[in-house]
Write a protein that holds these residues in place. Sequence first.
Motif, PDB file in Angstrom:
ATOM      1  N   VAL A  66       0.852  -1.154  -0.412  1.00 56.07           N
ATOM      2  CA  VAL A  66      -0.069   0.269  -0.365  1.00 56.07           C
ATOM      3  C   VAL A  66       0.613   0.892   0.488  1.00 56.07           C
ATOM      4  CG1 VAL A  66      -1.666   1.475   1.275  1.00 56.07           C
ATOM      5  CG2 VAL A  66      -1.364  -1.357   0.387  1.00 56.07           C
ATOM      6  N   TYR A  67       2.027   1.209   0.479  1.00 58.51           N
ATOM      7  CA  TYR A  67       3.080   2.524   1.169  1.00 58.51           C
ATOM      8  C   TYR A  67       3.684   2.737  -0.731  1.00 58.51           C
ATOM      9  CZ  TYR A  67       3.429   2.578   5.556  1.00 58.51           C
ATOM     10  OH  TYR A  67       2.747   4.004   7.121  1.00 58.51           O
ATOM     11  N   LEU A 113       1.149   4.432  -3.180  1.00 60.91           N
ATOM     12  CA  LEU A 113       0.637   5.712  -2.568  1.00 60.91           C
ATOM     13  C   LEU A 113       1.769   6.420  -3.125  1.00 60.91           C
ATOM     14  CD1 LEU A 113      -1.162   5.512   1.595  1.00 60.91           C
ATOM     15  CD2 LEU A 113      -2.501   5.422  -1.722  1.00 60.91           C
ATOM     16  N   GLU A 145       1.517   8.436   5.327  1.00 61.21           N
ATOM     17  CA  GLU A 145       1.624   7.394   6.514  1.00 61.21           C
ATOM     18  C   GLU A 145      -0.257   6.440   6.809  1.00 61.21           C
ATOM     19  OE1 GLU A 145       4.654   6.553   9.663  1.00 61.21           O
ATOM     20  OE2 GLU A 145       5.194   7.490   8.316  1.00 61.21           O
ATOM     21  N   ALA A 173      -2.266   5.155   4.481  1.00 61.91           N
ATOM     22  CA  ALA A 173      -1.838   4.237   4.262  1.00 61.91           C
ATOM     23  C   ALA A 173      -1.862   2.491   5.503  1.00 61.91           C
ATOM     24  CB  ALA A 173      -0.586   3.451   3.807  1.00 61.91           C
ATOM     25  N   CYS A 199      -4.750  -0.724   5.097  1.00 60.31           N
ATOM     26  CA  CYS A 199      -4.229  -2.264   4.574  1.00 60.31           C
ATOM     27  C   CYS A 199      -5.226  -2.397   5.837  1.00 60.31           C
ATOM     28  CB  CYS A 199      -3.006  -1.666   6.351  1.00 60.31           C
ATOM     29  SG  CYS A 199      -2.690  -3.457   6.124  1.00 60.31           S
ATOM     30  N   VAL A 201      -6.193   1.140  -3.228  1.00 61.22           N
ATOM     31  CA  VAL A 201      -5.825   1.954  -3.160  1.00 61.22           C
ATOM     32  C   VAL A 201      -5.857   3.221  -4.166  1.00 61.22           C
ATOM     33  CG1 VAL A 201      -3.546   3.135  -3.205  1.00 61.22           C
ATOM     34  CG2 VAL A 201      -3.553   1.088  -2.010  1.00 61.22           C
ATOM     35  N   SER A 212       8.193   5.839   2.160  1.00 60.14           N
ATOM     36  CA  SER A 212       7.259   5.188   1.738  1.00 60.14           C
ATOM     37  C   SER A 212       6.868   3.967   3.226  1.00 60.14           C
ATOM     38  CB  SER A 212       6.884   4.378   0.696  1.00 60.14           C
ATOM     39  OG  SER A 212       7.843   3.634   0.863  1.00 60.14           O
TER      40      SER A 212
END
Length: 198
Positions: free
Chosen positions: A33-34, A37, A43, A46, A50, A83, A100
């Motif tokens: 996911v990080y 993005l 952060e 994310a 998740c 996402v 990230s």
Amino acid sequence: MTDSQLIQLIKQGNTELYSELMRRYQRKILAFVYHMLKNSQMELIAEDLCSETFYKAFRSLHSFREVDASFSTWLYTIARNTVLSELRKHRVGNVSLEESGYTPVAPLEVAPEQAVLRNERMNLVRKAINNLPEKQRSALILREYDQMDYQEIATILDQSVSSVKSLLFRARSSVKLQLESYFYEPAYDEQPERMKSQ
């Protein structure tokens, strides 16, 4: 206990076992996911995305069929769609891979100067990956960081295997082209005369 066995037990009502599935995949999904993005302030989002991925997976677990895909492939697909949906909603900007949280760390036994050089190279690679279009970046991350096979990546990206191979080829070519000037060492014949005499 395998994922399949856990899923069968969860479907039979042992819902507390879902935490074991989350434990197995949470770090990988969060890292993915990080990577997906591209905004420096993402952060907390994310982590929320998740969690949302695991919530959606739990709610839909009754419809999951292992004959269609493995659980991990199915989960990555949910994460990617979550996402992309969020990115469409917010039209977010770019985030570097350094921000990230998915930064590999140099091994402790490496000398400090080697660690600095290695980190510098890794930062260049991350920046090059950040410049890739979304599908190329996703394919490359899933293949190189998450070690997925072509079929799994094709399922997650909703592409054919040949399309995934093409995405990976273009992604690697682009990264190589971006890094060429940093890592290219001219042959001795191409060096200026003053360097040859040293």
